[in-house]
Design an enzyme around this catalytic site. Structure first.
Site, mmCIF file in Angstrom:
data_model
loop_
_atom_site.group_PDB
_atom_site.id
_atom_site.type_symbol
_atom_site.label_atom_id
_atom_site.label_comp_id
_atom_site.label_asym_id
_atom_site.label_seq_id
_atom_site.Cartn_x
_atom_site.Cartn_y
_atom_site.Cartn_z
ATOM 1 N N HIS A 63 30.814 38.015 34.423
ATOM 2 C CA HIS A 63 30.551 36.808 33.630
ATOM 3 C C HIS A 63 30.402 37.117 32.152
ATOM 4 C CE1 HIS A 63 29.386 35.297 37.644
ATOM 5 N NE2 HIS A 63 30.030 34.247 37.198
ATOM 6 N N GLY B 162 40.766 38.780 42.798
ATOM 7 C CA GLY B 162 41.898 37.853 42.861
ATOM 8 C C GLY B 162 42.516 37.555 41.518
ATOM 9 N N TRP C 225 34.070 22.038 46.224
ATOM 10 C CA TRP C 225 34.453 21.990 44.820
ATOM 11 C C TRP C 225 35.461 20.887 44.536
ATOM 12 C CZ3 TRP C 225 34.578 27.958 43.453
ATOM 13 C CH2 TRP C 225 33.258 28.421 43.504
HETATM 14 N N1 GLN Z 1 39.889 34.613 44.053
HETATM 15 C C1 GLN Z 1 39.109 33.915 43.086
HETATM 16 C C2 GLN Z 1 39.279 34.553 41.721
HETATM 17 O O1 GLN Z 1 39.358 35.717 41.643
HETATM 18 C C3 GLN Z 1 37.651 33.932 43.449
HETATM 19 C C4 GLN Z 1 36.834 33.200 42.441
HETATM 20 C C5 GLN Z 1 35.437 32.843 42.891
HETATM 21 O O2 GLN Z 1 34.925 33.408 43.812
HETATM 22 N N2 GLN Z 1 34.798 31.956 42.223
HETATM 23 O O3 GLN Z 1 39.326 33.893 40.708
#
Ligand code: GLN
Ligand code: ZN
Length: 764
Positions: free
Chosen positions: A704, A441, A570
């Site tokens: 990450h 995304g 969240w």
């Molecule tokens: N669509 C979100 C992104 O790509 C998904 C992020 C996530 O799963 N934490 O940032």
């Protein structure tokens, strides 16, 4: 006198100062000395806040440059050899463990990072060897920080992660088979030495966090509690007194593991007030009870009257001498201070309390039960007024939303046809190759993006100018994906500050803040919006950007939404209606958005639910099944409004589904993208075992870390996946969104990923 105590304080500072300091250091813009000086300044500032609020027992060693568990890993000499032999200095080794290191010929992926219980904080998983040894570092952080506070005139209560929790949360390193809990006898001497040093430094009492006691525990872990705390009891003369702290759940099912001879036991009475009697009955004859009555996980003002009643109930059983008033958990999960919120509506602001305010609440409660309510009558009166105003405010109720909820029908939870029919139609429309590639995304959130967003907020550019900027970013993202040769595109989410906040700002029933950041992992913070009332969608939220992106792209463009459970999890949820009600309201709003996207010509729509698992009640059983039931229903309600030919994706940032796979399967998403690069590919076996018929994209590399995976490495990963998944089921994608990365590493990694996919496409 009843003392007040705080289990831990947020680290970031008033303006996310710690984030800024660590990131500047990582970027080579500041020196290590500057970083450490800033960290020291923050610790002192936070101790002072608590002292000024009148808190009696102030924690130290709750601070960490990256993560508190990671600090223990390093101080216990438990970092795998590949890190310690890399010739980095201790601080850089620490960061290498937390976030990986790829510089000057050193190439180290980070250790695994996972969610801290059911919170959105992530800790670094202790990763242990079969021949693991532990050795206390020469200058333990806990001792240094205790002395630092003492020098500033504040005698603190150091916080340690307890030995059983440390090991229970640990795992064997790749290729190792050790059961971490078996290492307890080797670990205990390190605790002895550390506790003795703390005592020597002047610490009378140490808080030892053993939150794993709220889990369903294997017999071995229960036995470990007995071994560890009988051991400490035998050494008691040499050690400080211990406060045995549990939180995030009740411990009634594990009472036999609660040590009898510790100085105090801490329990979370916000989450589970009903455990009070059972815990009191199980205490040792002299043990005090630390009652967690101020919520460490939320932003709502404490109902002081109710909290005082709870504390009084404990006092009635134990006497004032044996009761401590405390936060339910560390305040790490709450934002720093309400005082920073200059834009919050005054009516709503009056309902909130952040870490700084909660510190005062704890002190007021302690004073009320020590000296009598008259001593704090003004505070109590003001509090009662706020609590009442919130309960009766018209801002919390929307009759139309309630009506729509009452009209939901069984058919609203189902797609029109079953998967085989759907996928046939989708394939006809999308015409994707085998092993389709996509991303999750977001693309890198560059400085320029943040700059323009800031300008918009400050009114320095118009909406129209900002929209044009976003379109340019989307153009560029599409061009890059053309170049990379990906198959299903994303628009890159440049317009989104955060995947939940963005939606919160576009929904009614939400309040949002300007400074209420909480730490998610390392330097990363999130600013959860706050659900204050019934939720509805006044207008489409994402259609404009997705429609534009589709119009400039020659390949299928994936629409991107955050699912109802994740929006809920969240956000800071309401504490006055059940979470299932809030999830259903979110689902209805998202359902409308999904249908609007489809109408706008978006054929692939991803509804992210990375927070589904963290919402799982910590223990198996009825409560967990009830949660899964409403969570799955909410997801289905939000996604089932579309035609068969529209492909619904969902995304999860993990691949440990064993405990609740039936729920993942019940989501009925056409394609799941999941984390897998840092987990064992064997976890994919659940898909085989249940003959899972739909498509899956297990992440092939870790996002990450800035580290670039080689094509070879990705191929090996895919090969492993093919042992479990059919080629026609397998999508190729990264572990998660790429917003925290830089473009250079992102492109390099995706080139390798696409090449690896092509390799298999040719092979099959
Ligand atoms: N669509 C979100 C992104 O790509 C998904 C992020 C996530 O799963 N934490 O940032
Ligand atoms: Zn993710």
């Amino acid at each position: 006198m009843v003392q007040s105590s705080i289990l831990g304080f947020p680290r970031m500072g008033v303006n996310r100062d710690l984030k800024k300091a660590t990131e500047a250091y990582w970027a080579g813009k500041t020196t290590q000395a500057e970083l450490l000086a800033e960290a020291k300044r923050l610790r002192l500032a936070h101790w002072t806040i608590q002292k000024d609020a009148g808190v009696d027992i102030i924690p130290s060693n709750d601070f960490a440059l990256y993560d508190q568990v990671l600090s223990h890993i390093q101080d216990f000499g438990a970092a795998p050899e590949r890190y310690t032999s890399a010739n980095l200095d201790p601080i850089d080794t620490y960061f290498a463990l937390g976030r990986g290191h790829q510089k000057n010929g050193v190439d180290l992926p980070s250790l695994e990072m996972v969610k801290w219980f059911d919170s959105n904080y992530h800790y670094v998983k202790p990763t242990l060897q079969d021949n693991q040894t532990f050795e206390l570092t020469a200058k333990p952080k806990a001792v240094a920080e205790f002395l630092e506070a003492k020098e500033a005139g504040i005698v603190t209560r150091p916080v340690l992660v307890g030995p059983v929790t440390f090991l229970h949360l640990a795992k064997a390193d790749r290729g190792q088979s050790v059961d971490p809990i078996d290492l307890l006898p080797k670990l205990l001497p390190v605790y002895d030495a550390l506790l003795a040093q703390l005592k020597e430094a002047g610490a009378e009492t140490v808080q030892i966090d053993e939150p794993v006691l709220v889990f369903d525990l294997p017999a071995k872990t229960k036995a470990a509690f007995k071994t560890a705390y009988e051991h400490f009891a035998a050494e008691a003369a040499k050690l400080p007194q211990l406060v045995f702290a549990t939180y995030f759940g009740d411990i009634v099912h594990n009472l036999e593991s609660v040590p009898k001879d510790v100085y105090a036991v801490h329990v979370d009475l916000v989450r589970n007030p009903e455990q009070l009697d059972a815990v009191v009955a199980a205490l040792g004859p002299k043990t005090a009870l630390s009652v967690g009555v101020v919520d460490g996980r939320n932003i709502w003002k404490t109902n002081l009257k109710r909290a005082i009643e709870t504390v009084e109930a404990a006092i009635a059983k134990l006497g004032k001498e044996r009761v401590i008033v405390a936060t339910s958990s560390s305040l790490l999960h709450t934002p720093h201070t309400l005082a920073s919120e200059k834009k919050l509506d005054a009516e709503i602001a009056d309902w909130f309390s952040f870490a700084v305010q909660k510190a005062s609440e704890v002190a007021v409660i302690a004073k009320a039960v020590t000296e009598g309510p008259a001593a704090v009558s003004a505070e109590l009166e003001a509090n009662a007024k706020s609590v009442n105003a919130r309960a009766t405010s018209s801002r919390t109720n929307n009759a139309e939303v309630k009506k729509r909820q009452s009209e939901i029908k069984a058919a609203d939870y189902d797609r029109k046809s079953a998967f085989p029919e759907r996928i046939a139609q989708q394939e006809k429309k999308l015409k994707l190759p085998l092993f389709p590639t996509t991303t999750i995304g977001s693309f890198p959130q560059t400085k320029e993006i943040r700059l323009q967003r800031n300008k918009l907020t400050k009114g320095e550019i118009t909406e129209a100018e900002y929209d044009r900027f976003i379109e340019k970013e989307i153009d560029e993202n599409v061009r890059i994906q053309d170049e990379l040769g990906l198959d299903v595109y994303v628009h890159g989410e440049p317009e989104r500050n955060d995947m939940v906040q963005y939606f919160g700002e576009r929904l009614d029933g939400y309040a949002f803040t300007t400074h209420a950041w909480v730490q998610s992992y390392g330097s990363r913070c999130v600013r959860p919006p706050i659900i204050v009332g019934d939720i509805s969608r006044p207008a489409p939220m994402t259609v404009k950007e997705s429609k534009y992106a589709a119009s400039v792209s020659s390949k299928p463009m994936k629409g991107m939404l955050t699912g109802p459970v994740t929006c809920l999890r969240w956000s800071f949820p309401r504490d006055d209606v059940h979470q299932s009600v809030q999830a259903e309201q979110l689902a209805l709003a998202l359902r409308d958005e999904v249908v609007d996207l489809e109408k706008a010509g978006i054929d692939v729509i991803q509804v992210d639910e990375p927070a589904l698992r963290e919402g799982l009640p910590l223990r198996a059983g009825k409560e967990r099944e009830a949660y899964l039931d409403w969570a799955v229903k909410a997801f289905r309600l939000s996604t089932t409004g579309v035609e068969d030919s529209t492909q619904i994706h969902s995304h999860f940032c993990y691949s440990e589904f064993q405990d609740f796979f039936h729920a993942i399967s019940a989501l009925d998403a056409d394609v799941l993208s999941i984390e897998n690069s840092k987990s064992d590919a064997k976890l994919l076996k659940v898909f085989v075992d249940s003959a899972y018929p739909r498509h899956i994209g297990p992440g092939v590399y870790d996002i990450h870390s800035p580290r670039i995976p080689s094509e070879e490495e990705i191929r090996v990963r895919i090969e492993e996946m093919l042992q479990f998944l059919k080629p026609e089921q397998l999508w190729i994608d990264p572990d998660c969104g790429l917003k925290t990365r830089q473009w250079t590493e992102t492109k390099a990694a995706l080139v390798n990923m696409v090449n690896a996919a092509k390799f298999f496409r040719e092979k099959y």
